[in-house]
Enzyme design. Structure first.
Site, PDB file in Angstrom:
ATOM      1  N   LYS A 126       1.073  10.802  15.751  1.00  0.00           N
ATOM      2  CA  LYS A 126      -0.210  10.295  16.452  1.00  0.00           C
ATOM      3  C   LYS A 126      -0.790   9.341  14.977  1.00  0.00           C
ATOM      4  O   LYS A 126      -0.272   8.566  13.861  1.00  0.00           O
ATOM      5  CB  LYS A 126      -1.371  11.712  15.420  1.00  0.00           C
ATOM      6  CG  LYS A 126      -2.462  12.164  16.560  1.00  0.00           C
ATOM      7  CD  LYS A 126      -2.152  12.474  17.894  1.00  0.00           C
ATOM      8  CE  LYS A 126      -3.587  13.034  18.743  1.00  0.00           C
ATOM      9  NZ  LYS A 126      -3.297  13.823  19.363  1.00  0.00           N
ATOM     10  N   ASP A 166      -7.272   9.952  22.465  1.00  0.00           N
ATOM     11  CA  ASP A 166      -7.261  10.622  22.454  1.00  0.00           C
ATOM     12  C   ASP A 166      -9.575  10.432  22.242  1.00  0.00           C
ATOM     13  O   ASP A 166      -9.648  10.164  22.873  1.00  0.00           O
ATOM     14  CB  ASP A 166      -6.933  11.380  21.086  1.00  0.00           C
ATOM     15  CG  ASP A 166      -7.273  12.132  19.671  1.00  0.00           C
ATOM     16  OD1 ASP A 166      -6.252  13.232  20.738  1.00  0.00           O
ATOM     17  OD2 ASP A 166      -7.861  12.595  19.503  1.00  0.00           O
TER      18      ASP A 166
END
Length: 448
Positions: A126, A166
């Site tokens: 991430k 995201d």
């Protein structure tokens, strides 16, 4: 104190006391997989827990960019490469003021098991920045993305680390990032990023995938009770991609969506948010970049609750938190149970607090953790990578069918693992164990 508790206390809570989100994610995971960890000595022997909670690599860098007025701005950039036992690191980039190491470590940790559950050869990672794209011009966003990728490019690649979008990172941002990557790396690596525009390597269904997948998972849960989404009232939080397409799929399956929200408040529409109303939300949020409160100006029979989340505002059989972490707390869980909620399926990452999760499970609510129910996004990113590698382009129907099959398989894996380890019907236990077993085996096999 068992070795599992010792690792949790000394190597997570005592070492990183300020990383609240990361501690929460690891605590949920450890409590769920404890029966596995303590039943087989090989996990202690190989220090699997100690290794899996520590990122393989944490990259932090400065991002310097220029405003339209010539002012220089400086932000932090991050990439957490958490675990690559199953394949290249895979996980989104988040551009939002709340981004910090704790948030990204929790997201990367969750991503390990989410990616594992899909059955695809993907590791977990991430990244992102505390940059806020809201209120910025296209040129400012472009300059920021170019500065961000100028550092990140040396750490990514289709066989190394494949970022996606995201919060705050959509097709516009992915395009700017990809263009800069090609320029600096002198390489057209089509698989280095996913979430691309369809015209230059993206996949159909990718924007819809997380929301669709969440609804597919909820439908599978209801099937275990001989039921379906048809005729059910559904509370959805958020109004971005996940919430939008979860609402669309609920409508397609015959349910009634009665709420959407944003950081300002919640809209409740007892007549349902479908057809013209759903199309208005799509335009409002994706084109006008407006606020959800504007919905009631267009459709005055709806009600807007400023500063409120949807969970206690109306009765519903299904709840889908699709906004952000820890948006559904213990009081919200009590309100849902009181109002007859049967199913909670997480569309966002860790939106439910540990206390709320426990309360829902104690009250026999079918509860799907995000690492299972929102895995549709990364599953379709994996399908995009496959199309890029094979120079193929699948139709909308083909991708949707593959997505549906993946979500059905994830659901079955969760059910099977929960039953095998003595917690039938507990999707929290099932999802964590099923995801963990595949990663742990790979780590042991590889001496990783």
């Amino acid at each position: 104190m068992s070795w599992v508790d010792e690792v949790l206390e000394k190597q997570v809570k005592e070492r990183w006391p300020w990383q609240k989100e990361f501690i929460q994610a690891v605590t949920e995971f450890v409590n769920a997989v404890r029966p596995v960890l303590e039943s087989d000595p090989k996990y202690k022997k190989h220090a699997i827990l100690e290794r899996i909670i520590v990122p393989e690599r944490t990259i932090i860098f400065r991002v310097t960019w220029e405003r339209d007025n010539g002012d220089i701005e400086v932000n932090y950039g991050y990439r957490i490469q958490m675990n690559s036992a199953l394949g290249p690191y895979k996980g989104g980039l988040r551009f939002h003021p709340t981004v910090n190491l704790s948030v990204l470590k929790f997201l990367a940790f969750e991503q390990i098991f989410k990616n594992s559950l899909t059955g695809l050869p993907l590791g977990g990672g991430k990244g992102g920045s505390n940059f806020d794209p809201k209120g910025k011009s296209d040129d400012e966003v472009r300059r920021f993305c170019q500065a961000f990728m100028t550092e990140l490019y040396r750490h990514v690649g289709s066989d190394i680390d494949v970022p996606a979008g995201d919060i705050g990172v959509g097709a516009r941002e992915i395009g700017y990032l990809f263009g800069q990557y090609k320029k600096i790396a002198n390489l057209h690596d089509g698989g280095v990023l996913t979430g691309k525009t369809v015209g230059w390597g993206g996949s159909l269904i990718r924007p819809e995938a997380t929301g669709y997948g969440c609804v597919y998972f909820a439908e599978e849960m209801l099937k275990t009770k001989g039921d379906s989404i048809g005729g059910k009232r559904v509370l959805i939080s958020g109004s971005g991609n996940v919430a939008q397409y979860a609402a669309e799929k609920v409508n397609q399956l015959g349910g009634k969506v009665i709420s959407l929200s944003d950081s300002g408040g919640t809209v409740i529409d007892e007549d349902g948010i479908s057809g013209e109303k759903w199309e208005y939300v799509m335009e409002l949020k994706n084109v006008k970049r407006g606020r959800i409160k504007e919905y009631v100006e267009k459709f005055p029979t709806a009600k807007y609750y400023e500063g409120k989340r949807p969970w206690g505002l109306a009765e519903a059989e299904i709840a889908m938190p699709c906004a952000t972490q820890n948006e559904l707390d213990l009081d919200d869980a009590k309100a849902l149970v009181k109002n007859g909620c049967m199913v909670v399926a997480e569309g966002s990452n860790m939106p439910t607090t540990l206390e709320a999760t426990d309360y829902l499970l104690e009250n026999k609510v079918l509860f799907a953790p995000g690492k299972a129910s929102n895995a549709g996004g990364v599953a379709t990113s994996g399908l995009e990578m496959s199309q890029n590698s094979m120079r193929l382009f699948w139709t909308k129907e083909e991708v949707d069918s593959k997505l549906h099959n993946i979500m059905v398989n994830i659901h079955q894996s969760c059910l099977d693992a929960a039953k095998e380890f003595g917690h039938p019907g507990n999707y929290v236990v099932g999802a964590n164990i099923a995801g963990f077993l595949r990663v742990a085996k790979a780590m042991i096999d590889q001496g990783f």
